[in-house]
Design a protein around this motif. Structure first.
Motif, PDB file in Angstrom:
ATOM      1  N   ASP A  20       0.294  10.819   4.016  1.00  0.00           N
ATOM      2  CA  ASP A  20       0.899  12.006   4.967  1.00  0.00           C
ATOM      3  C   ASP A  20       2.173  12.079   5.021  1.00  0.00           C
ATOM      4  O   ASP A  20       3.165  12.919   5.109  1.00  0.00           O
ATOM      5  CB  ASP A  20       0.107  12.025   6.110  1.00  0.00           C
ATOM      6  N   GLU A  21       2.789  10.569   5.213  1.00  0.00           N
ATOM      7  CA  GLU A  21       4.237  10.691   5.701  1.00  0.00           C
ATOM      8  C   GLU A  21       5.002  10.582   4.373  1.00  0.00           C
ATOM      9  O   GLU A  21       6.422  10.898   4.428  1.00  0.00           O
ATOM     10  CB  GLU A  21       4.334   9.081   6.393  1.00  0.00           C
ATOM     11  N   HIS A  22       4.797  10.221   3.105  1.00  0.00           N
ATOM     12  CA  HIS A  22       5.405   9.698   2.119  1.00  0.00           C
ATOM     13  C   HIS A  22       5.025  10.698   0.739  1.00  0.00           C
ATOM     14  O   HIS A  22       5.742  10.582  -0.234  1.00  0.00           O
ATOM     15  CB  HIS A  22       5.448   8.269   1.578  1.00  0.00           C
ATOM     16  N   GLY A  23       3.934  11.373   0.876  1.00  0.00           N
ATOM     17  CA  GLY A  23       3.635  12.064  -0.374  1.00  0.00           C
ATOM     18  C   GLY A  23       2.834  11.362  -1.457  1.00  0.00           C
ATOM     19  O   GLY A  23       2.912  11.726  -2.604  1.00  0.00           O
ATOM     20  N   LEU A  24       2.700   9.908  -1.203  1.00  0.00           N
ATOM     21  CA  LEU A  24       2.373   9.110  -2.443  1.00  0.00           C
ATOM     22  C   LEU A  24       0.789   8.579  -2.165  1.00  0.00           C
ATOM     23  O   LEU A  24       0.372   8.424  -1.114  1.00  0.00           O
ATOM     24  CB  LEU A  24       3.061   7.893  -2.277  1.00  0.00           C
ATOM     25  N   LYS A  25      -0.050   9.171  -3.141  1.00  0.00           N
ATOM     26  CA  LYS A  25      -1.419   9.124  -3.163  1.00  0.00           C
ATOM     27  C   LYS A  25      -1.694   7.253  -3.311  1.00  0.00           C
ATOM     28  O   LYS A  25      -0.725   6.499  -3.701  1.00  0.00           O
ATOM     29  CB  LYS A  25      -2.052   9.776  -4.284  1.00  0.00           C
ATOM     30  N   SER A  26      -2.964   7.300  -3.032  1.00  0.00           N
ATOM     31  CA  SER A  26      -3.416   5.475  -3.056  1.00  0.00           C
ATOM     32  C   SER A  26      -3.145   5.038  -4.346  1.00  0.00           C
ATOM     33  O   SER A  26      -3.183   3.898  -4.502  1.00  0.00           O
ATOM     34  CB  SER A  26      -4.855   5.572  -2.785  1.00  0.00           C
ATOM     35  N   GLU A  27      -2.867   5.952  -5.363  1.00  0.00           N
ATOM     36  CA  GLU A  27      -2.682   5.118  -6.733  1.00  0.00           C
ATOM     37  C   GLU A  27      -1.396   4.499  -6.739  1.00  0.00           C
ATOM     38  O   GLU A  27      -0.970   3.810  -7.818  1.00  0.00           O
ATOM     39  CB  GLU A  27      -2.795   6.433  -7.722  1.00  0.00           C
ATOM     40  N   HIS A  28      -0.466   4.777  -5.850  1.00  0.00           N
ATOM     41  CA  HIS A  28       0.664   4.321  -5.713  1.00  0.00           C
ATOM     42  C   HIS A  28       0.840   3.030  -4.763  1.00  0.00           C
ATOM     43  O   HIS A  28       1.832   2.385  -4.748  1.00  0.00           O
ATOM     44  CB  HIS A  28       1.811   5.252  -5.296  1.00  0.00           C
ATOM     45  N   THR A  29      -0.169   2.611  -4.485  1.00  0.00           N
ATOM     46  CA  THR A  29      -0.051   1.418  -3.231  1.00  0.00           C
ATOM     47  C   THR A  29      -1.175   0.343  -3.597  1.00  0.00           C
ATOM     48  O   THR A  29      -1.927   0.349  -4.389  1.00  0.00           O
ATOM     49  CB  THR A  29      -0.594   2.322  -1.927  1.00  0.00           C
ATOM     50  N   VAL A  30      -0.426  -0.790  -2.920  1.00  0.00           N
ATOM     51  CA  VAL A  30      -1.579  -1.887  -2.595  1.00  0.00           C
ATOM     52  C   VAL A  30      -1.447  -2.079  -1.062  1.00  0.00           C
ATOM     53  O   VAL A  30      -0.249  -1.998  -0.582  1.00  0.00           O
ATOM     54  CB  VAL A  30      -1.003  -3.064  -3.263  1.00  0.00           C
ATOM     55  N   VAL A  31      -2.491  -2.338  -0.504  1.00  0.00           N
ATOM     56  CA  VAL A  31      -2.750  -2.279   0.978  1.00  0.00           C
ATOM     57  C   VAL A  31      -3.615  -3.515   1.293  1.00  0.00           C
ATOM     58  O   VAL A  31      -4.583  -3.800   0.464  1.00  0.00           O
ATOM     59  CB  VAL A  31      -3.488  -0.873   1.175  1.00  0.00           C
TER      60      VAL A  31
ATOM     61  N   LEU B 291       0.246   0.848  12.568  1.00  0.00           N
ATOM     62  CA  LEU B 291      -0.833   0.588  11.499  1.00  0.00           C
ATOM     63  C   LEU B 291      -1.591  -0.932  11.624  1.00  0.00           C
ATOM     64  O   LEU B 291      -2.228  -1.169  10.909  1.00  0.00           O
ATOM     65  CB  LEU B 291      -0.384   0.825  10.325  1.00  0.00           C
ATOM     66  N   GLU B 292      -1.212  -1.669  12.891  1.00  0.00           N
ATOM     67  CA  GLU B 292      -1.879  -2.938  12.949  1.00  0.00           C
ATOM     68  C   GLU B 292      -3.367  -2.716  12.966  1.00  0.00           C
ATOM     69  O   GLU B 292      -3.969  -1.939  13.841  1.00  0.00           O
ATOM     70  CB  GLU B 292      -1.172  -3.499  14.386  1.00  0.00           C
ATOM     71  N   GLU B 293      -4.088  -3.468  12.083  1.00  0.00           N
ATOM     72  CA  GLU B 293      -5.406  -3.587  11.946  1.00  0.00           C
ATOM     73  C   GLU B 293      -6.016  -2.282  11.546  1.00  0.00           C
ATOM     74  O   GLU B 293      -7.451  -1.983  11.954  1.00  0.00           O
ATOM     75  CB  GLU B 293      -6.343  -3.930  13.460  1.00  0.00           C
ATOM     76  N   ALA B 294      -5.268  -1.183  11.159  1.00  0.00           N
ATOM     77  CA  ALA B 294      -5.731  -0.021  10.381  1.00  0.00           C
ATOM     78  C   ALA B 294      -6.593  -0.527   9.129  1.00  0.00           C
ATOM     79  O   ALA B 294      -6.446  -1.311   8.517  1.00  0.00           O
ATOM     80  CB  ALA B 294      -4.511   0.751   9.995  1.00  0.00           C
ATOM     81  N   THR B 295      -7.697   0.361   8.776  1.00  0.00           N
ATOM     82  CA  THR B 295      -8.388   0.073   7.677  1.00  0.00           C
ATOM     83  C   THR B 295      -7.586   0.458   6.487  1.00  0.00           C
ATOM     84  O   THR B 295      -6.554   0.955   6.845  1.00  0.00           O
ATOM     85  CB  THR B 295      -9.732   0.919   7.575  1.00  0.00           C
ATOM     86  N   VAL B 296      -7.904   0.083   5.208  1.00  0.00           N
ATOM     87  CA  VAL B 296      -7.370   0.393   4.011  1.00  0.00           C
ATOM     88  C   VAL B 296      -7.175   1.830   4.055  1.00  0.00           C
ATOM     89  O   VAL B 296      -6.402   2.428   3.577  1.00  0.00           O
ATOM     90  CB  VAL B 296      -8.281  -0.273   2.904  1.00  0.00           C
ATOM     91  N   PHE B 297      -8.388   2.642   4.248  1.00  0.00           N
ATOM     92  CA  PHE B 297      -8.652   4.089   4.172  1.00  0.00           C
ATOM     93  C   PHE B 297      -7.352   4.676   5.030  1.00  0.00           C
ATOM     94  O   PHE B 297      -6.705   5.680   4.784  1.00  0.00           O
ATOM     95  CB  PHE B 297      -9.809   4.664   4.314  1.00  0.00           C
TER      96      PHE B 297
END
Length: 561
Positions: free
Chosen positions: A150-161, A136-142
């Protein structure tokens, strides 16, 4: 006083460990959110910490009102030492993260140390896990949000990125949540980047009970029924009006109005809005999902400050071009205000106002620190001499709209703000715009009777940031309602707000901040008198420092990890 509940979770990135500590006394005294984060940071971050070093810490915290079902409560706070201003700074973001954060059962999560490899930190009510994510190095926020779902079943509402901007330690990099909501000002995304943290997820079912009184339903009902222009076009409703009264910075602050304001204002944004947008539990729904049918471009926004920075201040009069700038900043994880102003500074140096292809290219170059982007990634305060332009910052932070040359009380508020040039720290500008015939309105010129009001607004906003309440609740949250919601006398709440402001100031004083930093790059009538009155009302010294003995100790020491 109502307060957030739960232990502090300290995440040590270097040792990849986590431990919890009970902080009940702090919670009872410091409410939650910004107040809690500020107290923890003041006591646990060394006063001489490098903002981009392992000794800096970030404190994520919600407040008691995230345990309500009331509108205006979909926000939370993060606190740390800013790479942009070099001072202690809190930033808050809306969206849907806060209630997922409360599910972990923690009152606050502290991020300390530095990882040897790029990681995602997963915080749950069952513990903390560290996931190496070199791919994920230099991957965008999206892209990062898609990976987590995809990997953890957590939508973006669960994340800070963070995006490439944070990884490359752009000094105004944002921490993003819900994909397009930003802990924007001050560059705390660069702090996560320096710590090698690509993202943090929050999940669980251990929310603590905090009883909120029935007035919450009155407020929620009024927010749902209110006929308010922000429901149509968000903060961009201010664009044409600010332009009319000459408070809209344009062409890198060389002018106060913009001939193309109609093309980037509230009506232009409303035409592109294609559905309602909101934050968690909020019926006010002032967000701006926008779409350009011709190009297929979709984004959330732009808000008024972005319209200023990438629109009028950059000489751009087409809302679709501003939408694209907004989208790029969200993808790369950049604060739209600082990014837009810094791009405008470059445009001024090259006489390239209105060159939208160059603007969008510069945003990408800044995020990846490529070519001239490496210079611009440092922000205006550090590069204005190289560009040959004026330094339009306060304490290193780039200016928002609501120009203090026209709105002099807001100008004083920019100067006194511990965050630097930030319009939300005191939010004085509504009292100087002649929008309504209000008893507490001020003439926009001069500073007569304004310093005490600046202090009151700074204090009450510190409480809202600790509650945590959206600032757009101001038409609905009266002092009496705030007392009821937080079970405290209004004067006691203002006193706590003043304590938070003074704690921030004391920390920054130890880093060398004093009266010389409380300034703006333009003249305001009777400015020095107004500043002296502000200090006297605060009980601070004439040099802008907090008196010795107000807070114990001359140096902060980190807690044992």
């Amino acid at each position: 006083m109502k307060h957030v509940r739960g232990p502090l979770c300290t995440v040590d990135l270097g040792g990849q460990t986590a431990e919890t500590a009970e902080i009940d006394e702090l919670l009872e005294s410091f409410l939650g959110g910004r107040a809690l984060g500020t107290k923890l940071a003041h006591d646990r971050i060394p006063f001489d910490a490098d903002p981009l070093g392992a000794e800096n810490r970030l404190f994520f915290a919600t407040g008691p009102l995230q345990h309500s079902t009331m509108s205006f409560t979909g926000r939370m706070s993060v606190t740390g030492v800013s790479p942009l201003t070099d001072g202690l700074l809190s930033s808050n973001a809306g969206g849907f993260l806060s209630r997922n954060f409360t599910g972990t059962g923690y009152s606050a999560v502290e991020i300390t140390g530095e990882s040897d490899e790029l990681v995602i930190v997963h915080v749950t009510d069952e513990g903390v896990e560290f996931e190496p994510v070199p791919d994920l190095e230099e991957a965008t926020v999206f892209e990062t949000c898609e990976y987590i779902e995809d990997e953890h079943g957590l939508k973006s509402e669960h994340t800070v990125v963070i995006g490439p901007g944070g990884e490359n330690q752009v000094r105004f990099a944002s921490i993003m949540t819900s994909k397009e909501r930003a802990f924007g000002r001050g560059g705390l995304g660069a702090v996560l980047g320096a710590k090698n943290v690509k993202a943090i997820t929050f999940d669980g079912d251990s929310t603590h009970e905090v009883e909120i009184p029935p007035v919450q339903m009155e407020i929620h009902g009024e927010a749902a029924k209110a006929d308010h222009p922000m429901k149509r076009s968000g903060t961009t409703t201010m664009t044409e009006f600010a332009n009319m009264v000459e408070a809209l910075p344009s062409y890198y602050f060389s002018e106060l109005s913009f001939e193309g304001a109609e093309g980037i204002g509230g009506d232009a944004v409303a035409e592109k809005k294609y559905k309602k947008g909101t934050c968690s539990a909020c019926a006010f729904a002032c967000k701006l999902p926008t779409r350009d049918e011709e190009s297929g471009l979709e984004t959330e926004g732009p808000e008024y400050e972005t319209v200023m920075a990438f629109g009028s201040n950059s000489g751009v009069d087409d809302i679709v071009d501003v939408m694209k700038s907004n989208k790029l900043c969200d993808e790369y994880g950049l604060d739209t205000i600082s990014a837009g102003d810094t791009v405008a500074a470059y445009l001024a140096s090259e006489d390239e106002f209105g060159n939208v292809d160059l603007i969008h290219d510069l945003v990408e170059k800044i995020a990846y620190r490529e070519g001239v982007g490496d210079t611009l990634a440092e922000g205006i305060d550090r590069v204005h001499d190289d560009l040959g332009v004026e330094n339009w910052t306060v304490k290193g932070m780039e200016f928002p709209a609501h120009d203090g040359r026209t709105l002099n009380g807001q100008g004083l508020a920019f100067a006194t703000s511990n965050r630097g040039a930030d319009h939300m720290y005191a939010e004085f500008y509504p009292y100087e715009y002649p929008l309504v015939d209000a008893e507490d309105a001020f003439d926009k010129e001069g500073l007569e009777n304004k310093p005490p009001k600046v202090i009151e607004l700074e204090n009450v906003n510190a409480i809202k940031d600790s509650g945590v309440l959206c600032k757009f609740s101001r038409d609905f949250i009266t002092p009496e309602r705030l007392e009821s919601l937080l079970d405290a006398d209004y004067d006691d709440l203002l006193e706590l707000g003043g304590e938070v402001v003074s704690l921030e100031r004391h920390f920054n004083n130890q880093r060398g901040f004093d009266r010389s930093d409380d300034t703006v790059p333009y003249e305001i009538p009777e400015f020095e008198r107004g500043l002296a009155e502000y200090y006297e009302e605060r009980g601070w010294n004439d040099d802008g420092t907090v008196p010795d003995g107000r807070f114990s100790g001359d140096t902060a020491a980190p807690a044992d990890d």
